[in-house]
Scaffold this active site. Structure first.
Site, mmCIF file in Angstrom:
data_model
loop_
_atom_site.group_PDB
_atom_site.id
_atom_site.type_symbol
_atom_site.label_atom_id
_atom_site.label_comp_id
_atom_site.label_asym_id
_atom_site.label_seq_id
_atom_site.Cartn_x
_atom_site.Cartn_y
_atom_site.Cartn_z
ATOM 1 C CB SER A 140 -0.860 -0.011 1.351
ATOM 2 O OG SER A 140 -1.485 1.318 1.433
ATOM 3 C CE1 TYR A 153 -4.347 -1.937 4.958
ATOM 4 C CE2 TYR A 153 -3.259 0.092 4.428
ATOM 5 C CZ TYR A 153 -3.756 -0.937 4.048
ATOM 6 O OH TYR A 153 -4.120 -1.398 2.845
HETATM 7 P P1 NDP Z 1 -11.590 -5.706 0.748
HETATM 8 O O1 NDP Z 1 -11.847 -5.327 2.156
HETATM 9 O O2 NDP Z 1 -12.517 -5.494 -0.281
HETATM 10 O O3 NDP Z 1 -11.276 -7.231 0.755
HETATM 11 C C1 NDP Z 1 -10.424 -8.037 1.716
HETATM 12 C C2 NDP Z 1 -10.405 -9.437 1.243
HETATM 13 O O4 NDP Z 1 -9.356 -10.000 2.267
HETATM 14 C C3 NDP Z 1 -11.782 -10.099 1.367
HETATM 15 O O5 NDP Z 1 -11.642 -11.174 0.218
HETATM 16 C C4 NDP Z 1 -11.426 -10.982 2.725
HETATM 17 O O6 NDP Z 1 -12.157 -12.207 2.840
HETATM 18 C C5 NDP Z 1 -9.812 -11.163 2.657
HETATM 19 N N1 NDP Z 1 -9.437 -11.635 4.111
HETATM 20 C C6 NDP Z 1 -9.455 -10.475 5.130
HETATM 21 N N2 NDP Z 1 -8.726 -10.976 6.289
HETATM 22 C C7 NDP Z 1 -8.392 -12.478 5.780
HETATM 23 C C8 NDP Z 1 -7.975 -13.624 6.476
HETATM 24 N N3 NDP Z 1 -7.498 -13.549 7.775
HETATM 25 N N4 NDP Z 1 -7.744 -14.538 5.583
HETATM 26 C C9 NDP Z 1 -8.236 -14.804 4.371
HETATM 27 N N5 NDP Z 1 -8.770 -13.674 3.744
HETATM 28 C C10 NDP Z 1 -8.739 -12.702 4.428
HETATM 29 O O7 NDP Z 1 -10.158 -5.208 0.450
HETATM 30 P P2 NDP Z 1 -9.545 -4.576 -0.865
HETATM 31 O O8 NDP Z 1 -10.051 -5.275 -1.848
HETATM 32 O O9 NDP Z 1 -9.652 -3.067 -0.776
HETATM 33 O O10 NDP Z 1 -7.813 -4.861 -0.431
HETATM 34 C C11 NDP Z 1 -7.039 -5.848 -0.808
HETATM 35 C C12 NDP Z 1 -5.661 -5.605 -0.414
HETATM 36 O O11 NDP Z 1 -5.412 -4.471 -1.254
HETATM 37 C C13 NDP Z 1 -5.681 -5.456 0.974
HETATM 38 O O12 NDP Z 1 -4.319 -6.259 1.243
HETATM 39 C C14 NDP Z 1 -5.419 -4.176 1.323
HETATM 40 O O13 NDP Z 1 -4.585 -3.867 2.344
HETATM 41 C C15 NDP Z 1 -4.698 -3.779 -0.231
HETATM 42 N N6 NDP Z 1 -5.190 -2.346 -0.366
HETATM 43 C C16 NDP Z 1 -6.001 -1.635 -0.736
HETATM 44 C C17 NDP Z 1 -6.236 -0.521 -1.135
HETATM 45 C C18 NDP Z 1 -7.627 0.189 -1.413
HETATM 46 O O14 NDP Z 1 -7.583 1.565 -1.474
HETATM 47 N N7 NDP Z 1 -8.698 -0.382 -1.555
HETATM 48 C C19 NDP Z 1 -5.241 0.525 -0.983
HETATM 49 C C20 NDP Z 1 -4.054 0.035 -0.726
HETATM 50 C C21 NDP Z 1 -3.814 -1.252 -0.353
HETATM 51 P P3 NDP Z 1 -13.874 -12.417 3.242
HETATM 52 O O15 NDP Z 1 -14.474 -11.791 2.091
HETATM 53 O O16 NDP Z 1 -14.075 -13.713 3.630
HETATM 54 O O17 NDP Z 1 -13.843 -11.229 4.309
#
Ligand code: NDP
Length: 241
Positions: A140, A153
């Protein structure tokens, strides 16, 4: 068949990555923690478009769940191998450090950092044996510049970038590449509570990014064309510094 394991593939950026890598011809393992309905929708989309997808639920922060799920998958798929790993699962629990609860600190660090460690260690074995692999870590902008209210984070994502650089040097001789992608503001469930119309003014391109735009970058890093890129962190943030 060659498979890509996408952690957190049920929603947001991970779901877009899963769909994109499926259209690139990889079988997809959609990992998630609890949201089976969303994960099933991603799998259905992929199979409706002639791709191959399978759900692989586990908590990335649980060593035993990671090992058990991958052990069982390998038993069921003796002819297949995971050639691409996208460590995408992540959570945000923002708070000023002075108010941050111990659980908030650990949950965020454990999901991003322990999740990277447990999943990568388990999947790496096969990649090293076959001398072929792509590991892509979703970091990120927060891990590069630090953001107030996100010390947990920012620390987790900065550590992930450090691990990316170290592991790239370890496994380069076996033709496994390791890179990080550092998104800025991307539309997803994680950012839906943010004030987009205000925050986008800080972004030179004047908008939040789409998950599909991150997926296109991951697709390139997973491709043969990216074979000489490793240890890098590539930003995708609309010019936000
Ligand atoms: P979302 O909150 O939309 O989705 C998160 C995903 O991670 C879901 O599929 C969730 O599964 C899964 N997840 C969370 N915890 C666990 C766990 N312990 N084990 C397995 N799966 C898990 O997030 P985003 O799509 O926005 O983010 C994806 C990645 O991108 C993250 O690492 C985030 O930090 C990074 N990111 C996002 C940004 C943004 O602006 N959106 C910016 C920079 C980085 P479930 O559906 O089962 O809950």
């Amino acid at each position: 068949m060659d498979y890509a394991l996408v952690t957190g593939g049920s929603r947001g950026i991970g779901a877009a990555i899963a769909k994109r890598l499926a259209s690139d011809g990889l079988g997809i393992l959609i990992n998630f923690r609890s949201n089976e309905v969303a994960a099933r929708q991603v799998a259905d989309y992929i199979t409706a478009n002639n791709g191959i997808a399978e759900l692989l639920p586990f908590d990335v922060a649980s060593e035993s769940e990671v090992d058990a799920a991958l052990e069982k998958w390998e038993e069921r798929h003796p002819e297949d191998r995971i050639t691409v790993l996208v460590n995408n699962a992540g959570i945000r629990e923002d708070n000023l450090l002075i108010f941050m609860q111990t659980e908030q600190w650990h949950r965020v660090i454990n999901t991003t950092l322990d999740g990277f460690f447990y999943t990568t260690r388990r999947v790496l074995k096969g990649m090293l044996t076959k001398r072929n692999g792509r590991i892509i870590n979703i970091a990120s902008l927060s891990g590069i510049k630090g953001l107030p209210g996100q010390s947990n984070y920012s620390a987790a994502k900065a550590a992930l970038i450090g691990a990316t650089k170290a592991l790239a040097q370890e496994v380069g001789p076996r033709k496994v590449t390791v890179n990080a992608v550092a998104p800025g503001y991307i539309k997803s469930d994680m950012t839906k509570d943010l004030n987009e119309s205000e925050l986008k003014k800080q972004v030179p391109l004047n908008r939040f990014g789409e998950a599909e735009e991150v997926a296109a970058l991951v697709s390139f890093l997973a491709s043969k064309e990216a074979a000489y890129i490793t240890g890098e962190t590539i930003s995708i943030n609309g010019g936000l510094l």
